[in-house]
Write a protein that holds these residues in place. Structure first.
Motif, PDB file in Angstrom:
ATOM      1  N   LEU A  71       0.837  -1.197   0.000  1.00 18.49           N
ATOM      2  CA  LEU A  71       0.000   0.000   0.000  1.00 18.49           C
ATOM      3  C   LEU A  71       0.871   1.247   0.000  1.00 18.49           C
ATOM      4  CD1 LEU A  71      -2.749   1.451   0.371  1.00 18.49           C
ATOM      5  CD2 LEU A  71      -2.449   1.137   2.815  1.00 18.49           C
ATOM      6  N   ALA A  72       1.862   1.269   0.879  1.00 21.39           N
ATOM      7  CA  ALA A  72       2.759   2.422   0.940  1.00 21.39           C
ATOM      8  C   ALA A  72       3.507   2.602  -0.375  1.00 21.39           C
ATOM      9  CB  ALA A  72       3.744   2.257   2.093  1.00 21.39           C
ATOM     10  N   GLY A  73       3.954   1.501  -0.966  1.00 27.32           N
ATOM     11  CA  GLY A  73       4.657   1.582  -2.243  1.00 27.32           C
ATOM     12  C   GLY A  73       3.779   2.119  -3.356  1.00 27.32           C
ATOM     13  N   ALA A  74       2.524   1.696  -3.370  1.00 27.01           N
ATOM     14  CA  ALA A  74       1.597   2.147  -4.418  1.00 27.01           C
ATOM     15  C   ALA A  74       1.319   3.639  -4.303  1.00 27.01           C
ATOM     16  CB  ALA A  74       0.298   1.368  -4.347  1.00 27.01           C
ATOM     17  N   LEU A  75       1.358   4.154  -3.080  1.00 27.24           N
ATOM     18  CA  LEU A  75       1.036   5.567  -2.864  1.00 27.24           C
ATOM     19  C   LEU A  75       2.273   6.431  -2.644  1.00 27.24           C
ATOM     20  CD1 LEU A  75      -2.132   5.133  -0.643  1.00 27.24           C
ATOM     21  CD2 LEU A  75      -2.013   5.733  -3.073  1.00 27.24           C
ATOM     22  N   ALA A  76       3.448   5.888  -2.917  1.00 29.87           N
ATOM     23  CA  ALA A  76       4.691   6.631  -2.701  1.00 29.87           C
ATOM     24  C   ALA A  76       4.881   7.757  -3.714  1.00 29.87           C
ATOM     25  CB  ALA A  76       5.889   5.686  -2.739  1.00 29.87           C
ATOM     26  N   ASP A  77       4.260   7.656  -4.860  1.00 29.57           N
ATOM     27  CA  ASP A  77       4.401   8.642  -5.926  1.00 29.57           C
ATOM     28  C   ASP A  77       3.321   9.718  -5.793  1.00 29.57           C
ATOM     29  OD1 ASP A  77       5.418   9.423  -8.714  1.00 29.57           O
ATOM     30  OD2 ASP A  77       3.265   9.138  -9.044  1.00 29.57           O
ATOM     31  N   ASP A  78       3.719  10.987  -5.913  1.00 30.49           N
ATOM     32  CA  ASP A  78       2.778  12.102  -5.766  1.00 30.49           C
ATOM     33  C   ASP A  78       1.641  12.028  -6.788  1.00 30.49           C
ATOM     34  OD1 ASP A  78       1.915  14.727  -4.705  1.00 30.49           O
ATOM     35  OD2 ASP A  78       2.485  15.430  -6.714  1.00 30.49           O
ATOM     36  N   GLY A  79       1.970  11.704  -8.026  1.00 31.47           N
ATOM     37  CA  GLY A  79       0.928  11.622  -9.063  1.00 31.47           C
ATOM     38  C   GLY A  79      -0.093  10.538  -8.750  1.00 31.47           C
ATOM     39  N   ARG A  80       0.380   9.369  -8.299  1.00 28.66           N
ATOM     40  CA  ARG A  80      -0.554   8.289  -7.938  1.00 28.66           C
ATOM     41  C   ARG A  80      -1.421   8.684  -6.749  1.00 28.66           C
ATOM     42  NH1 ARG A  80       3.917   4.763  -9.219  1.00 28.66           N
ATOM     43  NH2 ARG A  80       4.386   4.524  -7.009  1.00 28.66           N
ATOM     44  N   ARG A  81      -0.824   9.412  -5.783  1.00 25.11           N
ATOM     45  CA  ARG A  81      -1.631   9.868  -4.638  1.00 25.11           C
ATOM     46  C   ARG A  81      -2.725  10.815  -5.106  1.00 25.11           C
ATOM     47  NH1 ARG A  81       3.319  10.265  -2.135  1.00 25.11           N
ATOM     48  NH2 ARG A  81       3.361  12.515  -2.399  1.00 25.11           N
ATOM     49  N   ARG A  82      -2.402  11.696  -6.039  1.00 29.71           N
ATOM     50  CA  ARG A  82      -3.401  12.644  -6.553  1.00 29.71           C
ATOM     51  C   ARG A  82      -4.493  11.909  -7.313  1.00 29.71           C
ATOM     52  NH1 ARG A  82       0.256  17.109  -9.325  1.00 29.71           N
ATOM     53  NH2 ARG A  82      -1.762  17.862 -10.049  1.00 29.71           N
ATOM     54  N   VAL A  83      -4.115  10.912  -8.117  1.00 35.00           N
ATOM     55  CA  VAL A  83      -5.095  10.110  -8.844  1.00 35.00           C
ATOM     56  C   VAL A  83      -5.983   9.364  -7.853  1.00 35.00           C
ATOM     57  CG1 VAL A  83      -5.373   8.102 -10.366  1.00 35.00           C
ATOM     58  CG2 VAL A  83      -3.711   9.891 -10.948  1.00 35.00           C
ATOM     59  N   GLY A 112      -1.162   6.146 -13.611  1.00 27.36           N
ATOM     60  CA  GLY A 112      -1.529   6.089 -12.199  1.00 27.36           C
ATOM     61  C   GLY A 112      -2.687   5.135 -11.948  1.00 27.36           C
ATOM     62  N   ILE A 113      -3.707   5.191 -12.781  1.00 22.85           N
ATOM     63  CA  ILE A 113      -4.856   4.295 -12.638  1.00 22.85           C
ATOM     64  C   ILE A 113      -4.402   2.846 -12.819  1.00 22.85           C
ATOM     65  CG2 ILE A 113      -7.020   3.543 -13.722  1.00 22.85           C
ATOM     66  CD1 ILE A 113      -7.566   6.561 -14.284  1.00 22.85           C
ATOM     67  N   HIS A 114      -3.568   2.605 -13.821  1.00 26.10           N
ATOM     68  CA  HIS A 114      -3.080   1.245 -14.084  1.00 26.10           C
ATOM     69  C   HIS A 114      -2.295   0.718 -12.877  1.00 26.10           C
ATOM     70  CE1 HIS A 114      -1.607  -2.179 -16.333  1.00 26.10           C
ATOM     71  NE2 HIS A 114      -0.367  -1.857 -15.973  1.00 26.10           N
ATOM     72  N   ARG A 115      -1.397   1.513 -12.348  1.00 28.74           N
ATOM     73  CA  ARG A 115      -0.578   1.065 -11.212  1.00 28.74           C
ATOM     74  C   ARG A 115      -1.423   0.868  -9.954  1.00 28.74           C
ATOM     75  NH1 ARG A 115       5.180   3.358 -12.115  1.00 28.74           N
ATOM     76  NH2 ARG A 115       5.598   2.290 -14.073  1.00 28.74           N
ATOM     77  N   LEU A 116      -2.386   1.751  -9.726  1.00 30.70           N
ATOM     78  CA  LEU A 116      -3.261   1.606  -8.558  1.00 30.70           C
ATOM     79  C   LEU A 116      -4.160   0.381  -8.689  1.00 30.70           C
ATOM     80  CD1 LEU A 116      -4.182   5.357  -8.014  1.00 30.70           C
ATOM     81  CD2 LEU A 116      -2.717   3.957  -6.547  1.00 30.70           C
ATOM     82  N   THR A 117      -4.570   0.086  -9.910  1.00 30.22           N
ATOM     83  CA  THR A 117      -5.378  -1.111 -10.154  1.00 30.22           C
ATOM     84  C   THR A 117      -4.532  -2.357  -9.932  1.00 30.22           C
ATOM     85  OG1 THR A 117      -6.748   0.079 -11.747  1.00 30.22           O
ATOM     86  CG2 THR A 117      -6.811  -2.322 -11.844  1.00 30.22           C
ATOM     87  N   ASP A 118      -3.306  -2.358 -10.454  1.00 23.89           N
ATOM     88  CA  ASP A 118      -2.396  -3.488 -10.255  1.00 23.89           C
ATOM     89  C   ASP A 118      -2.104  -3.710  -8.772  1.00 23.89           C
ATOM     90  OD1 ASP A 118      -2.273  -3.941 -12.947  1.00 23.89           O
ATOM     91  OD2 ASP A 118      -0.257  -3.115 -13.218  1.00 23.89           O
ATOM     92  N   ALA A 119      -2.021  -2.624  -8.010  1.00 22.74           N
ATOM     93  CA  ALA A 119      -1.737  -2.724  -6.582  1.00 22.74           C
ATOM     94  C   ALA A 119      -2.959  -3.164  -5.780  1.00 22.74           C
ATOM     95  CB  ALA A 119      -1.228  -1.385  -6.050  1.00 22.74           C
ATOM     96  N   GLY A 120      -4.127  -3.147  -6.425  1.00 18.77           N
ATOM     97  CA  GLY A 120      -5.343  -3.577  -5.733  1.00 18.77           C
ATOM     98  C   GLY A 120      -6.053  -2.466  -4.988  1.00 18.77           C
ATOM     99  N   LEU A 121      -5.691  -1.211  -5.244  1.00 19.08           N
ATOM    100  CA  LEU A 121      -6.341  -0.091  -4.569  1.00 19.08           C
ATOM    101  C   LEU A 121      -7.574   0.405  -5.307  1.00 19.08           C
ATOM    102  CD1 LEU A 121      -3.209   1.962  -3.513  1.00 19.08           C
ATOM    103  CD2 LEU A 121      -4.803   0.775  -2.026  1.00 19.08           C
ATOM    104  N   VAL A 122      -7.578   0.209  -6.612  1.00 21.14           N
ATOM    105  CA  VAL A 122      -8.664   0.713  -7.452  1.00 21.14           C
ATOM    106  C   VAL A 122      -9.229  -0.443  -8.259  1.00 21.14           C
ATOM    107  CG1 VAL A 122      -9.180   2.259  -9.401  1.00 21.14           C
ATOM    108  CG2 VAL A 122      -7.659   3.026  -7.586  1.00 21.14           C
ATOM    109  N   THR A 123     -10.541  -0.440  -8.407  1.00 20.78           N
ATOM    110  CA  THR A 123     -11.210  -1.454  -9.224  1.00 20.78           C
ATOM    111  C   THR A 123     -11.992  -0.775 -10.328  1.00 20.78           C
ATOM    112  OG1 THR A 123     -13.200  -1.446  -7.859  1.00 20.78           O
ATOM    113  CG2 THR A 123     -11.482  -3.043  -7.277  1.00 20.78           C
TER     114      THR A 123
END
Length: 171
Positions: A6-18, A46-57
């Motif tokens: 979870l921390a790794g997925a949100l480590a990037d500012d752009g992904r956090r904003r998305v 960002g959406i792709h990485r968050l989806t891969d990390a399991g944060l977004v569906t």
């Protein structure tokens, strides 16, 4: 998903904003881009990485936060064992109990992880049919950090395994 993933997925500012835009109700890439002022490419990545990390569906137009994944990460309170595995920070971050919890985006870190998997899964000089390679890699994927096909491809790409006529061998 673990708290580390979870921390790794949100480590990037752009992904956090998305992620924040989706939390606040954006359901499509266009809405996310509008709310974050990020370029479309950054939003889609960002959406792709968050989806891969399991944060977004969901898919574009139906994006949502995967609340169950977040709850599971909050419940996962296993202590980090500094001795696991082998004291390497890359392995400590991405491997728990010989199971992948994610794949590093950086090639150098990913290679460290793949070399560890190759060493633990395959004997040098032994020839393996594709089915045996898949069976050796599937246990690494039990936590959903990757899939065995992706691991096999990366092992070939990094020349940690060779493939000739459907037969694999550790390099």
């Amino acid at each position: 998903m673990t708290a580390d993933a979870l921390a790794g997925a949100l480590a990037d500012d752009g992904r956090r904003r998305v992620f924040a835009a989706i939390v606040l109700g954006a359901t499509s890439a266009a809405q996310v881009a509008e709310r974050t002022d990020l370029p479309a490419r950054a939003v889609h990545t960002g959406i792709h990485r968050l989806t891969d990390a399991g944060l977004v569906t969901g898919s574009d137009g139906a994006l949502a936060v995967d609340e169950e994944s977040l709850r599971a990460a909050a419940r996962d309170r296993r202590p980090v064992d500094d001795a696991e595995p082998a004291g390497d920070p890359v392995l400590r971050t991405f491997v728990r109990d010989d199971v992948l919890v994610g794949l590093p985006a950086q090639r150098g870190r990913r290679r460290v992880l793949l070399a560890h998997i190759a060493e633990r899964s395959f004997e040098p000089g032994t020839r393996y049919p594709e089915r045996a390679v898949d069976e050796a890699l599937k246990p690494w994927c039990a936590a959903g950090g990757s899939d065995h096909v992706t691991l096999r491809r990366y092992l070939i790409d990094e020349r940690l395994l060779t493939r000739e006529h459907g037969i694999y061998q550790r390099a």
